[in-house]
Design a protein around this motif. Structure first.
Motif, mmCIF file in Angstrom:
data_model
loop_
_atom_site.group_PDB
_atom_site.id
_atom_site.type_symbol
_atom_site.label_atom_id
_atom_site.label_comp_id
_atom_site.label_asym_id
_atom_site.label_seq_id
_atom_site.Cartn_x
_atom_site.Cartn_y
_atom_site.Cartn_z
ATOM 1 N N ALA A 109 -31.241 133.252 39.012
ATOM 2 C CA ALA A 109 -30.981 134.742 38.960
ATOM 3 C C ALA A 109 -30.819 134.984 40.543
ATOM 4 O O ALA A 109 -30.072 135.634 40.978
ATOM 5 N N LEU A 110 -32.117 134.552 41.384
ATOM 6 C CA LEU A 110 -31.789 134.706 42.893
ATOM 7 C C LEU A 110 -30.674 134.301 43.599
ATOM 8 O O LEU A 110 -30.453 134.686 44.530
ATOM 9 N N LEU A 111 -30.231 133.128 42.946
ATOM 10 C CA LEU A 111 -29.289 132.544 43.758
ATOM 11 C C LEU A 111 -27.807 133.009 43.317
ATOM 12 O O LEU A 111 -27.092 133.346 44.417
ATOM 13 N N GLU A 112 -27.807 134.065 42.271
ATOM 14 C CA GLU A 112 -26.755 134.811 42.017
ATOM 15 C C GLU A 112 -26.841 136.176 42.712
ATOM 16 O O GLU A 112 -25.925 136.466 43.477
ATOM 17 N N TRP A 113 -27.827 136.608 42.959
ATOM 18 C CA TRP A 113 -28.408 137.800 43.842
ATOM 19 C C TRP A 113 -27.773 137.472 45.144
ATOM 20 O O TRP A 113 -27.311 138.294 46.104
ATOM 21 N N LYS A 114 -28.191 136.233 45.813
ATOM 22 C CA LYS A 114 -27.954 135.869 47.234
ATOM 23 C C LYS A 114 -26.472 135.945 47.436
ATOM 24 O O LYS A 114 -26.024 136.229 48.278
ATOM 25 N N ARG A 115 -25.718 135.499 46.171
ATOM 26 C CA ARG A 115 -24.207 135.289 46.496
ATOM 27 C C ARG A 115 -23.261 136.790 46.839
ATOM 28 O O ARG A 115 -22.620 137.155 47.573
ATOM 29 N N VAL A 116 -23.979 137.942 46.248
ATOM 30 C CA VAL A 116 -23.345 139.395 46.463
ATOM 31 C C VAL A 116 -24.100 140.091 47.593
ATOM 32 O O VAL A 116 -23.689 141.187 48.017
ATOM 33 N N VAL A 117 -25.142 139.405 48.363
ATOM 34 C CA VAL A 117 -25.916 140.160 49.272
ATOM 35 C C VAL A 117 -25.063 139.316 50.854
ATOM 36 O O VAL A 117 -25.353 138.177 50.797
ATOM 37 N N ARG A 118 -25.007 140.251 51.711
ATOM 38 C CA ARG A 118 -24.463 139.755 52.878
ATOM 39 C C ARG A 118 -25.305 138.770 53.509
ATOM 40 O O ARG A 118 -26.605 138.866 53.366
ATOM 41 N N ASN A 154 -27.602 163.099 36.723
ATOM 42 C CA ASN A 154 -27.485 164.604 36.766
ATOM 43 C C ASN A 154 -26.347 165.075 37.949
ATOM 44 O O ASN A 154 -26.671 165.993 38.643
ATOM 45 N N GLY A 155 -25.437 164.263 38.187
ATOM 46 C CA GLY A 155 -24.309 164.417 38.869
ATOM 47 C C GLY A 155 -24.301 163.614 40.420
ATOM 48 O O GLY A 155 -23.453 163.652 41.274
ATOM 49 N N SER A 156 -25.652 163.284 40.416
ATOM 50 C CA SER A 156 -25.835 162.338 41.814
ATOM 51 C C SER A 156 -24.937 161.263 41.726
ATOM 52 O O SER A 156 -24.578 160.336 40.819
ATOM 53 N N PRO A 157 -24.380 160.907 43.121
ATOM 54 C CA PRO A 157 -23.572 159.832 43.153
ATOM 55 C C PRO A 157 -23.933 158.162 43.190
ATOM 56 O O PRO A 157 -24.584 157.833 43.968
ATOM 57 N N ILE A 158 -23.748 157.488 41.804
ATOM 58 C CA ILE A 158 -24.004 156.212 41.761
ATOM 59 C C ILE A 158 -23.274 155.861 40.862
ATOM 60 O O ILE A 158 -22.677 156.250 39.871
ATOM 61 N N ARG A 159 -22.844 154.469 41.263
ATOM 62 C CA ARG A 159 -21.835 153.670 40.444
ATOM 63 C C ARG A 159 -22.651 152.686 39.375
ATOM 64 O O ARG A 159 -23.672 152.334 39.799
ATOM 65 N N LEU A 160 -22.040 152.677 38.168
ATOM 66 C CA LEU A 160 -22.798 151.858 37.264
ATOM 67 C C LEU A 160 -21.847 150.935 36.517
ATOM 68 O O LEU A 160 -20.563 151.287 36.374
ATOM 69 N N GLN A 161 -22.299 149.855 36.274
ATOM 70 C CA GLN A 161 -21.337 148.833 35.681
ATOM 71 C C GLN A 161 -22.284 147.807 34.789
ATOM 72 O O GLN A 161 -23.352 147.538 35.064
ATOM 73 N N VAL A 162 -21.463 147.579 33.387
ATOM 74 C CA VAL A 162 -22.415 146.364 32.737
ATOM 75 C C VAL A 162 -22.240 145.038 33.398
ATOM 76 O O VAL A 162 -21.044 144.963 33.986
ATOM 77 N N GLY A 163 -23.347 144.556 33.274
ATOM 78 C CA GLY A 163 -22.964 142.961 33.915
ATOM 79 C C GLY A 163 -24.627 142.355 33.599
ATOM 80 O O GLY A 163 -25.563 142.956 33.393
ATOM 81 N N ASP A 164 -24.640 141.066 33.449
ATOM 82 C CA ASP A 164 -25.673 140.100 33.310
ATOM 83 C C ASP A 164 -26.144 139.811 34.896
ATOM 84 O O ASP A 164 -25.854 139.784 35.644
ATOM 85 N N VAL A 165 -27.762 139.965 34.671
ATOM 86 C CA VAL A 165 -28.527 139.634 35.984
ATOM 87 C C VAL A 165 -28.227 138.295 36.471
ATOM 88 O O VAL A 165 -28.222 138.182 37.638
ATOM 89 N N ALA A 166 -27.675 137.389 35.794
ATOM 90 C CA ALA A 166 -27.251 135.983 36.208
ATOM 91 C C ALA A 166 -26.037 136.012 36.473
ATOM 92 O O ALA A 166 -25.381 134.828 36.719
ATOM 93 N N SER A 167 -25.034 136.763 36.276
ATOM 94 C CA SER A 167 -23.715 136.727 36.592
ATOM 95 C C SER A 167 -23.232 138.062 36.922
ATOM 96 O O SER A 167 -22.613 138.810 35.916
ATOM 97 N N LEU A 168 -23.206 138.611 37.900
ATOM 98 C CA LEU A 168 -22.962 139.855 38.432
ATOM 99 C C LEU A 168 -21.547 140.166 38.665
ATOM 100 O O LEU A 168 -20.670 139.195 39.127
#
Length: 428
Positions: A142-151, A103-117
């Motif tokens: 999946a967790l290894l892919e998530w690790k990649r995008v987290v600092r 409802n207008g709140s600022p959030i970015r959204l994107q299509v992507g696979d949980v194992a290939s972000l």
């Protein structure tokens, strides 16, 4: 690396992952799911409160990615808290629904696979994922892919079903599991499959892949539905009366408050074998020594549970025994809340008759619950006698009609008053 927590071959596993990925792309299914998430029925709202509260307690920012964002159940509260949130989902229909609910709140959204972000390396402070890895056998990848995008030093928060819980309920030999539990472990039954992890698997994975386990939070001790507590399965979970009791959570604020207190002040601080689900909080840094301390602490919590004495659990709980029992006494004042708590109390003592409750509830409440326990046993015995007295009666049927029907009521009353001496004949 340990074997995957299911018995599917490579083709079955691949097909399962694809089926789970595609399941929520249909707009009609998304519309149904979105409505279901806000339905005030059974324990839906309690489950949502426990999950969102846990994520909020452990989230770090300012930049957060919600992986498998769904309809934004986790993402939108985080946006409201001031975090910069990006939601990723394989389903455009899900993202459209999240956008509508935002409802207008600022959030970015994107299509992507949980194992290939679709994200750069180290681009987020925290990754959260709610009700996603519970469905997928490839949680490690999946967790290894998530690790990649987290600092480095960032955090990952996700929930998964608990292997230790299933083993605590029925043992490690899956051939001894009830059919309903076994069905969730067979990848061929895609709609029923639930992914599980044990504490040992998490520690091994964290050590091997450069994570530090910050904490594990058990939850879902009595949520029902797809959140079965297998320790309660035989005595409560299958019963219509228990399902009716759980339905009260949707309409009774006092019962809701009691359930939330039990989940957050007790269950969340015990070992994962106590409940069917757990949140796992991983920090993106290598720390084998911290993981070893975590494993030792989990072993100590398990030992405390195995001691069958609530007093041995107190060191991990956020409230001292006096404060705990005082709060429970307050929450247990409504009769409906006491009835719910009594069913748990009765189930626990049936399974673990030597469990010592002192310190959990006040002596007065413990006496009342114990009295109810005795009275319930006498009721059941009287009913058993009353229902069985005519089984071999020669004149039980007249012209095909059971003429003894209705006699049970008076017989039960007579048994309780004259034989057990606990019920007045004058009481209706």
């Amino acid at each position: 690396m340990s074997a995957q927590p299911n018995n599917a071959g490579p083709l079955d596993r691949k097909d399962l992952i694809q089926w789970k990925t595609d399941a929520w792309k249909d707009p009609g299914m998304v519309n149904w799911y979105s409505g279901r998430m806000v339905q005030s029925e059974t324990t839906n709202l309690l489950k949502n409160a426990v999950e969102i509260n846990t994520i909020r307690r452990h989230a770090r920012g300012p930049k957060i990615i919600d992986i498998g964002v769904g309809t934004g159940r986790a993402a939108l509260p985080l946006v409201a808290d001031g975090y910069d949130v990006m939601g990723v989902d394989s389903s455009q229909a899900m993202l459209d629904e999240t956008r509508r609910l935002a409802n207008g709140s600022p959030i970015r959204l994107q299509v992507g696979d949980v194992a290939s972000l679709p994200c750069d390396d180290a681009s987020f402070d925290c990754a959260v994922s709610l009700n996603v890895l519970v469905h997928f056998p490839n949680w490690r990848e999946a967790l290894l892919e998530w690790k990649r995008v987290v600092r480095p030093g960032g955090r990952i928060i996700f929930d998964i079903h608990t292997q230790d819980h299933a083993v605590a309920a029925y043992g490690a030999d899956k051939s001894q599991w009830p059919d309903a539990l076994r069905a969730t472990d067979e990848a061929g039954k895609f709609g029923l499959y639930m992914s599980r992890a044990s504490i040992a698997e998490l520690v091994e994975f964290a050590d091997a892949q450069g994570f530090a386990i910050e904490t594990v939070v058990p939850y879902g001790a009595f949520l029902g539905g797809g959140n079965t507590n297998w320790l309660l399965y035989e005595s409560l979970e299958q019963k219509a009366s228990w399902k009716r009791t759980l339905s009260w959570f949707a309409r009774d604020q006092g019962l809701f408050d009691l359930g939330l207190f039990i989940e957050e002040a007790i269950v969340a601080h015990l070992a994962p074998k106590i409940a069917g689900r757990m949140f796992v909080v991983l920090d993106n840094r290598a720390d084998p020594a911290a993981n070893a301390r975590f494993a030792a602490d989990m072993a100590a919590r398990n030992a405390a549970l195995d001691s069958l004495d609530f007093a041995n659990l107190v060191q991990w709980l956020p409230l001292a025994p006096e404060a705990m029992s005082a709060e429970l006494d307050k929450l247990l004042k409504p009769l409906r809340s006491r009835h719910f708590f009594f069913l748990l109390f009765q189930c626990l003592l049936t399974r673990l008759p030597n469990f010592e409750f002192r310190g959990a509830v006040s002596p007065q409440m413990l006496r009342e619950l114990s009295t109810w326990l005795v009275s319930n046993a006498l009721d059941q015995k009287s009913t058993e006698i009353a229902r069985g007295w005519s089984a071999e009666l020669a004149d039980k049927f007249k012209a095909g009609t059971d003429v003894t029907v209705g006699a049970e009521y008076n017989l039960v009353r007579a048994l309780l008053s004259r034989y057990f001496g606990i019920f007045s004949e004058g009481r209706q």
